[in-house]
Scaffold this active site. Structure first.
Site, short mmCIF file in Angstrom:
data_model
loop_
_atom_site.label_atom_id
_atom_site.label_comp_id
_atom_site.label_asym_id
_atom_site.label_seq_id
_atom_site.Cartn_x
_atom_site.Cartn_y
_atom_site.Cartn_z
N ARG A 194 0.85 -1.18 0.00
CA ARG A 194 0.00 0.00 0.00
C ARG A 194 0.89 1.23 0.00
O ARG A 194 1.68 1.43 0.91
CB ARG A 194 -0.87 -0.05 1.25
N THR B 6 -0.74 7.55 -1.08
CA THR B 6 -2.03 7.49 -1.81
C THR B 6 -2.95 6.39 -1.28
O THR B 6 -4.14 6.38 -1.58
CB THR B 6 -1.78 7.19 -3.30
N ASP C 73 -0.12 -2.52 12.32
CA ASP C 73 0.34 -2.98 11.01
C ASP C 73 0.55 -4.50 11.05
O ASP C 73 1.48 -4.99 11.69
CB ASP C 73 1.65 -2.26 10.65
N ASP D 290 4.02 -5.93 9.82
CA ASP D 290 5.09 -5.66 10.79
C ASP D 290 4.97 -6.54 12.01
O ASP D 290 5.97 -7.02 12.55
CB ASP D 290 5.06 -4.18 11.22
O1 PRP Z 1 -7.28 -2.19 2.46
P1 PRP Z 1 -6.01 -1.49 2.18
O2 PRP Z 1 -6.10 -0.01 2.50
O3 PRP Z 1 -5.50 -1.73 0.80
O4 PRP Z 1 -4.93 -1.99 3.23
C1 PRP Z 1 -4.75 -3.31 3.52
C2 PRP Z 1 -3.41 -3.78 3.08
O5 PRP Z 1 -2.40 -3.18 3.89
C3 PRP Z 1 -1.59 -4.21 4.46
O6 PRP Z 1 -0.52 -4.54 3.67
P2 PRP Z 1 0.70 -3.55 3.42
O7 PRP Z 1 0.46 -2.73 2.21
O8 PRP Z 1 1.00 -2.80 4.68
O9 PRP Z 1 1.87 -4.52 3.03
P3 PRP Z 1 2.57 -5.68 3.87
O10 PRP Z 1 1.58 -6.81 3.99
O11 PRP Z 1 3.72 -6.03 3.00
O12 PRP Z 1 2.98 -5.15 5.21
C4 PRP Z 1 -2.55 -5.37 4.57
O13 PRP Z 1 -1.91 -6.60 4.74
C5 PRP Z 1 -3.32 -5.27 3.29
O14 PRP Z 1 -2.69 -5.89 2.19
O1 URA Z 2 -4.88 -1.04 10.05
C1 URA Z 2 -4.22 -1.43 9.06
C2 URA Z 2 -4.40 -0.92 7.76
C3 URA Z 2 -3.65 -1.41 6.74
N1 URA Z 2 -2.73 -2.36 6.98
C4 URA Z 2 -2.54 -2.86 8.23
O2 URA Z 2 -1.69 -3.74 8.41
N2 URA Z 2 -3.28 -2.38 9.24
#
Ligand code: PRP
Ligand code: URA
Length: 216
Positions: free
Chosen positions: A110, A114, A207, A210
């Site tokens: 994400r 944006t 997160d 993380d």
């Molecule tokens: O509904 P959205 O607003 O699209 O957000 C959700 C996304 O954000 C997080 O991933 P992230 O982009 O943080 O990547 P990661 O899993 O690599 O930490 C989560 O695991 C989703 O994929």
């Molecule tokens: O709350 C949130 C939103 C996006 N991605 C996450 O991991 N947590």
């Protein structure tokens, strides 16, 4: 399984064990190891619920006493597709339940400014006549979930072949998802209150990626 009148295709797995484990995951002080273990345990329990309607057929087998037409899951092997990274925390649990499943990967992150998903990897098994379980613990804006379903649909997977498995969803994200893909079923353990100014789910669990991988 609970439903919210606003979202006809959203199913909330309200089993007490799932809810108890999720509460522990949400806690700020829960360690990476415990967080990961709980996510795996919850996914296994949710996996049991979401596979309840899988189509069955019969296969002739011989028991020690006689031949019978025994029930077996119809069609090709299931495909489990985690949305990277955090979805990997769920696919591990699902694979315990369906060890012979095929595994695909959809890598999107994400964009912090944006909040739009940015694709960096797509690898999928053959898509014809196969049920796909897409998994990602967090549905915040819903953009990543919509994007991942778009990826599958562009390769010919139909709405009915897709099950989306989440852990925590925000109403804003579910609205976006159901507007884009009204016929795709989504399962979640919790429908939280709202998104904050940084598009994080409130109360949420922070997160997910993380917390699963111990990064910051
Ligand atoms: O509904 P959205 O607003 O699209 O957000 C959700 C996304 O954000 C997080 O991933 P992230 O982009 O943080 O990547 P990661 O899993 O690599 O930490 C989560 O695991 C989703 O994929
Ligand atoms: O709350 C949130 C939103 C996006 N991605 C996450 O991991 N947590």
């Amino acid at each position: 399984m609970k439903q919210d009148p606003r979202f006809p295709n959203l199913f909330i797995t309200d089993h007490p064990l799932i809810q108890h484990k999720l509460s522990h995951m949400r806690e700020h002080d829960t360690s990476t190891r415990t967080f990961r273990e709980l996510l795996k345990e919850i996914t296994l329990l949710m996996g049991y619920e979401i596979t309840r309607d899988l189509p069955l057929t019969t296969r002739e087998i011989k028991t020690p006493l006689m031949t019978i037409d025994a029930p077996v899951i119809a069609g090709k092997k299931l495909a489990i597709v985690p949305i990277l990274r955090a979805g990997i925390g769920m696919s591990d649990g699902l694979l315990n339940l369906v060890p012979s499943a095929r595994v695909g990967h959809i890598g999107v992150y994400r964009d912090p400014a944006t909040h739009r998903p940015v694709e960096y990897l797509v690898r999928l098994p053959d898509t014809t006549d196969r049920i796909f379980i897409l998994c990602d613990p967090m549905v915040a804006t819903g953009n990543s979930a919509v994007y991942a379903v778009d990826v599958l649909k562009k390769r010919g997977v139909s709405d009915e072949q897709i099950i989306f498995l989440a852990l925590v969803a925000a109403p804003e994200g579910v609205t976006v998802f159901q507007d884009a893909h009204p016929n795709v079923k989504m399962f979640t353990a919790a429908l939280d209150s709202h998104l904050n100014d940084h598009a994080y789910i409130v109360p949420g669990l922070g997160d997910a990626g993380d917390r699963i991988f111990g990064t910051k």
